[in-house]
Design an enzyme around this catalytic site. Structure first.
Site, short mmCIF file in Angstrom:
data_model
loop_
_atom_site.label_atom_id
_atom_site.label_comp_id
_atom_site.label_asym_id
_atom_site.label_seq_id
_atom_site.Cartn_x
_atom_site.Cartn_y
_atom_site.Cartn_z
N HIS A 251 1.06 -0.90 -0.46
CA HIS A 251 -0.23 -0.27 -0.18
C HIS A 251 0.55 1.87 0.57
O HIS A 251 1.67 1.76 0.49
CB HIS A 251 -0.92 -0.05 1.23
CG HIS A 251 -1.87 1.37 1.78
ND1 HIS A 251 -1.49 2.05 2.00
CD2 HIS A 251 -2.86 1.70 0.20
CE1 HIS A 251 -2.85 2.77 2.16
NE2 HIS A 251 -3.23 2.79 1.16
N HIS B 227 -6.37 3.73 -6.07
CA HIS B 227 -6.86 5.01 -5.57
C HIS B 227 -6.90 6.65 -5.97
O HIS B 227 -5.86 6.90 -6.12
CB HIS B 227 -7.48 4.44 -3.59
CG HIS B 227 -7.96 3.17 -3.82
ND1 HIS B 227 -9.11 3.54 -3.16
CD2 HIS B 227 -8.16 2.30 -4.58
CE1 HIS B 227 -9.57 1.66 -2.65
NE2 HIS B 227 -8.51 1.23 -3.56
N GLU B 228 -7.63 7.33 -6.04
CA GLU B 228 -8.35 8.43 -6.04
C GLU B 228 -7.39 8.58 -7.00
O GLU B 228 -6.34 9.91 -7.79
CB GLU B 228 -7.54 9.55 -4.72
CG GLU B 228 -7.74 9.58 -4.01
CD GLU B 228 -8.03 8.27 -2.77
OE1 GLU B 228 -6.79 7.59 -2.95
OE2 GLU B 228 -8.08 7.84 -2.11
N GLU C 190 -10.14 2.89 -8.05
CA GLU C 190 -11.18 3.55 -7.51
C GLU C 190 -11.69 4.78 -7.72
O GLU C 190 -12.99 4.60 -9.19
CB GLU C 190 -10.88 4.15 -5.51
CG GLU C 190 -11.82 4.31 -5.26
CD GLU C 190 -11.46 4.39 -3.59
OE1 GLU C 190 -11.65 4.51 -2.40
OE2 GLU C 190 -10.10 5.44 -3.64
N GLU D 31 -16.35 1.88 1.03
CA GLU D 31 -15.82 2.90 3.33
C GLU D 31 -16.94 4.00 3.47
O GLU D 31 -16.84 4.06 4.57
CB GLU D 31 -14.83 3.21 2.68
CG GLU D 31 -14.11 4.06 1.02
CD GLU D 31 -13.29 5.43 1.26
OE1 GLU D 31 -11.92 4.50 1.59
OE2 GLU D 31 -12.73 6.22 0.12
N GLU E 93 -0.04 4.89 0.46
CA GLU E 93 -0.69 6.80 0.19
C GLU E 93 0.41 7.23 0.33
O GLU E 93 1.53 7.57 0.59
CB GLU E 93 -1.24 6.17 0.93
CG GLU E 93 -2.52 7.78 1.29
CD GLU E 93 -2.90 7.69 1.16
OE1 GLU E 93 -4.21 7.01 0.55
OE2 GLU E 93 -2.79 8.83 0.04
C1 NOJ Z 1 -8.69 6.86 0.86
C2 NOJ Z 1 -9.20 4.82 0.10
O1 NOJ Z 1 -10.31 5.00 -0.85
C3 NOJ Z 1 -8.68 3.85 1.22
O2 NOJ Z 1 -9.58 2.45 0.60
C4 NOJ Z 1 -7.53 3.95 1.69
O3 NOJ Z 1 -8.04 3.11 3.27
C5 NOJ Z 1 -6.87 5.76 2.49
N1 NOJ Z 1 -7.49 6.47 2.14
C6 NOJ Z 1 -5.75 5.18 2.82
O4 NOJ Z 1 -5.06 5.18 2.47
#
Ligand code: NOJ
Length: 657
Positions: free
Chosen positions: A368, A438-439, A457, A463, A370
Site C-alpha cells: 500500500h 485509488h483517487e 477507485e 468505505e 498512500e
Molecule cells: C482512501 C482509500 O480509498 C482507502 O481505501 C484507504 O484506506 C485510505 N484512503 C487510506 O489510504
C-alpha cells in the site's frame, strides 16, 4: 472565443465524408460549414447527435475556425483480440473509419486530422496534429468538442468537482446539467441509450462536459492550475471522444468500444499478471478500531498480518492488503504526503518476515502506497520501492492520493496527474507489479495496453458505509454504478461486508441485504477484488462459500435484466471452468425477476446453488435473512429470483459431470 451559434442546425456545406457502422445502423456524417468542421450521428435513420462543431483553441490560434478540407480516407477493421483478464476472453474490434485531413487557413497554415471510428456499439473520434514546420510547442487553451444531442434525455451524472469522483449519481434532464464528469450515461428513449466518455487518455487532460445551450454539451478539459489545458511538443494526439450507443441499458454494459480504442498490450509476457480476490488490514481502520499509524491499536503489525495471511491461505484468497505498514502515517499526511517513506516499515512490522511467511503459505502481500497526493515525492522513491517489493514477492500495490490537489497544486484530472499515473503504471510493469489505483483520474481503458493496471477507485465505495456522516451509500447506488462509473472500467468498490456490528456514525452501514452484498462480487467487476470485512466477521458465515468461490476473471458476460437505478442481473462464465455465476440486485423496491438461462450449454445439465433473500429479508429491518437452496437447471430454465427491498441473489451454476 469564436463568435458563432453552435446550435445553428441548417448547415449549408455538403458532407465531407460519411462512415457507417458494420451493421449499418450508426452513421456519422462529417462536414465543413464556413470553414468549421462538424459531425452528426444518426442511429437507424434518427438524428441522435445533431450538427456538432469541433475546434481546438491554441494559444497561438484555433484549429477548426477556418479549415480547408484537403482530403479524406475510409477504411475498415475487423479483428478479435484476447484479454489476459476481464469480463470476457475474446473481444471483437470491428469498425469502419473515416479520417479527414484539414489545413487551417490562418497565418500558421497548420494541418490536422480528425479520425472517426464507427462501431456497432458507438462512435469514437480524435484529433491528430502531426509534426510539421511551424509546430513546436503547442499550448491548448480549450478543446471545443460539441455533443449537440438532438433531443432531451435523462442523464445520470456527478458534478465535475466531485472529489475523486466519489459522488452519488443523480438522474436529471440533460438540459439542466451543470458541468459534469464522464462517463455521462443517458436514456433518450426506451430503446436508445447513450454514454459519452473518452478512451486512451494519454498525456492530455481528462474530459468533462459543460452545458452550452439546451441539450448541447461541450467538452471541458480539467485545467492546469495556471489555466492551460494541455501542453505538447511537436505533435498532439487527443484521447478518443466516445459516444456509446445501445438499444437497452444492458447493451451499454456489453460495449467494449472503449477498450477497442486503446492501443494493444505493450507488455510482452503477461503471465505474472494474476487476477484474484484479497482480504485486507483495512476495514478495522475505517471502523475506527485500528489505526494506520503505530500505537496500541496499530493494524499492520507482524502478528496481525500473519493472522490475515493464515485466513487468506485457509480460504483461498490470493492476497492480503496491508495498509499502515510504512512510516509516515504518524504525521498530518493528508495535508502533506512528503512524510511518507515507501521503503521503511514501522518497527512492529517485519516486512521481510511477513513476505517470507506469506510465500510459505502461498499468499501474496499487497503493498500500500498512500501518497497524500505528494506525487513528485512518490516519484523519487518509485523505482527503488517497486524493486524492493518485487524482490519480496509483492506483486500488487494499492496506490492512493488523498488530497484535493496533487503536489499542492494540480487536479487529479489534469495533464499533470495523468502523466504521474502513467509513470506509476509503467514503472510497476517493469517491476512486475499490478496496480490498484485509488483517487485516480477517471479510467479510460488503459488496461488494454497495460494489463497490470488492474482496478481503480474513482467511485464512492464501501468505505462510505463505515463512516459517512450522511449515512451509507444509498440503496440504489450500486444499481446505478455499473451504468455510469462502471463503463469506465474495473472498480475497486470492495464488496463483502457481512456484519454490520460497528457504529462509527449511528445508522451508517451497507444499505442492503447479505444476498445483495454477495451479488455485488459479480455485478461490480474488478479483477482484483477485496472482501472488505475484518476476518472475524467471516467465521462461520454461510455467504463465504459464495464470496470465496466467485472468480474475478471471466470468459463471457451476459446481462439478462437491466434497468438503471432499479434492478440488474449479470451472468458471467468463469475463465477456468464451465461454471456460471449470476449476481442480481435491486434498489429499494422488491423485484421479482426472471432470468432465462439460455446462455448455458444446450443439452447439458447444471446445479444452481442459490443464495437469495430470505422470506423476511429487508435491508432496513432484517438485512441478514438469507436462504440457500439448490435446483437442477439447463438452458431452457427461466430462473425466478425474488429480491427483497435492497436485496439481491447470488447464484453458482455448476455443470453436472
Ligand atoms: C482512501 C482509500 O480509498 C482507502 O481505501 C484507504 O484506506 C485510505 N484512503 C487510506 O489510504
Amino acid at each position: 472565443m469564436l463568435a458563432f451559434n453552435p446550435l445553428q442546425s441548417c448547415v449549408k456545406a455538403s458532407a465531407a465524408g460519411t462512415a457507417v457502422s458494420p451493421n449499418g445502423r450508426n452513421v456519422v456524417t462529417v462536414g465543413v460549414d464556413a470553414g468549421r468542421p462538424y459531425y452528426l450521428v444518426k442511429v437507424d435513420g434518427r438524428t441522435v447527435v445533431d450538427s456538432s462543431f469541433v475546434s481546438l483553441e491554441f494559444l497561438d490560434g484555433t484549429l477548426g475556425a477556418n479549415s480547408e478540407l484537403l482530403g479524406s480516407e475510409i477504411s475498415s477493421f475487423d479483428q478479435t483480440w484476447e484479454q489476459p483478464w476481464g469480463e470476457e476472453t475474446a473481444v471483437r474490434n470491428n469498425y469502419n473509419a473515416l479520417i479527414l485531413h484539414f489545413r487551417e487557413a490562418d497565418s500558421l497554415s497548420r494541418i490536422f486530422d480528425i479520425e472517426f471510428r464507427v462501431f456497432d456499439d458507438g462512435v469514437g473520434f480524435r484529433y491528430l496534429i502531426p509534426a510539421q514546420n511551424g509546430v513546436d510547442s503547442l499550448v491548448l487553451m480549450d478543446e471545443n468538442t460539441r455533443f449537440n444531442l438532438a433531443e432531451e434525455a435523462v442523464a445520470w451524472s456527478i458534478p465535475y468537482d466531485t472529489e475523486y469522483y466519489e459522488g452519488i449519481y443523480k438522474a436529471s434532464p440533460v438540459s439542466v446539467l451543470d458541468t459534469v464528469c464522464t462517463p455521462l450515461t443517458m436514456k433518450v428513449t426506451d430503446s436508445l441509450y447513450l454514454s459519452i466518455h473518452e478512451a486512451a487518455l494519454t498525456d492530455y487532460a481528462s474530459l468533462n462536459l459543460t452545458p452550452e445551450n439546451g441539450t448541447c454539451l461541450r467538452s471541458y478539459l480539467t485545467p492546469w492550475s495556471t489555466g492551460e489545458k494541455v501542453f505538447a511538443q511537436g505533435s498532439l494526439k487527443s484521447p478518443w471522444r466516445t459516444i456509446m450507443i445501445g438499444n437497452s441499458a444492458a447493451d451499454l454494459l456489453l460495449s467494449r468500444m472503449m477498450l477497442n480504442l486503446n492501443e494493444p498490450c505493450v507488455i510482452e509476457d503477461t503471465s505474472w499478471i494474476e487476477p484474484g480476490r484479497y482480504i485486507g488490514i483495512w476495514w478495522g481502520m475505517h471502523r475506527r478500531e485500528n489505526t494506520w499509524d503505530i500505537g496500541d491499536r496499530h493494524g499492520a503489525t507482524t502478528e496481525n498480518t500473519k493472522r490475515y495471511i493464515d485466513f487468506a491461505a485457509a480460504n483461498g484468497y490470493s492476497g492480503v492488503l496491508v495498509e499502515g505498514w510504512n512510516k509516515g502515517w504518524e504525521h498530518d499526511w493528508s495535508a502533506d504526503g512528503t512524510c511518507f517513506d515507501f521503503l521503511q516499515a514501522y518497527p512492529d512490522f517485519d516486512l521481510e518476515e511477513v513476505c517470507r511467511y506469506a510465500a510459505e503459505k502461498g499468499v501474496r502481500l499487497i503493498g500500500h502506497n498512500e501518497t497524500g497526493g505528494a506525487a513528485a515525492h512518490y516519484e523519487t522513491q518509485l523505482d527503488s520501492a517497486f524493486a524492493l517489493y518485487n524482490r519480496l514477492g509483492i506483486n500488487a500495490v494499492k496506490t492512493g492520493y488523498v488530497n484535493r490537489l496533487m503536489d499542492g497544486k494540480e487536479l487529479h484530472g489534469s495533464q499533470y496527474a495523468v502523466r504521474h499515473y502513467r509513470k506509476v503504471i509503467e514503472t510497476a510493469a517493469r517491476n512486475h507489479i499490478m496496480i490498484d489505483n485509488h483517487e485516480p483520474v477517471m479510467p479510460t481503458g488503459l488496461q488494454r495496453t497495460y494489463p497490470n493496471l488492474m482496478t481503480q477507485e474513482g467511485v464512492r465505495g464501501q468505505e462510505y458505509n463505515a463512516w459517512c456522516p450522511e449515512g451509507g451509500n444509498p440503496t440504489e447506488h450500486t444499481v446505478i454504478l455499473p451504468f455510469t462509473r462502471g463503463l469506465a472500467g474495473p472498480m475497486d468498490y470492495t464488496p463483502g461486508v457481512l456484519k454490520y456490528n460497528y457504529e462509527v456514525v449511528p445508522g451508517t452501514r451497507p444499505m442492503h441485504t447479505t444476498a445483495k452484498e454477495l451479488a455485488l462480487s459479480v455485478v461490480l467487476y474488478s479483477p482484483l477484488q477485496m472482501s472488505a470485512d475484518i476476518i472475524e466477521n467471516y467465521v462461520d458465515q454461510p455467504g463465504m462459500e459464495f464470496i470465496t468461490t466467485c472468480p474475478t476473471s471471466w470468459s463471457k458476460t451476459v446481462v439478462p435484466q437491466a434497468k438503471i437505478g432499479e434492478y440488474l442481473a449479470i451472468a458471467r462464465r468463469d475463465r477456468n471452468s464451465d461454471s456460471w455465476y449470476i449476481g442480481a440486485i435491486t434498489g429499494t423496491n422488491v423485484c421479482n425477476m426472471d432470468v432465462p438461462l439460455d446462455f448455458l450449454d444446450e443439452g447439458a445439465t447444471y446445479t444452481a446453488r442459490i443464495f437469495c433473500d430470505g422470506e423476511n429479508a429487508d435491508y432496513r429491518t432484517n438485512p441478514y435473512d438469507m436462504d440457500i437452496h439448490e435446483m437442477d437447471v439447463d438452458s431452457r430454465t427461466v430462473l425466478p429470483l425474488n429480491l427483497a427491498p435492497g436485496g439481491g441473489a447470488a447464484v453458482i451454476i455448476a455443470k453436472k459431470r
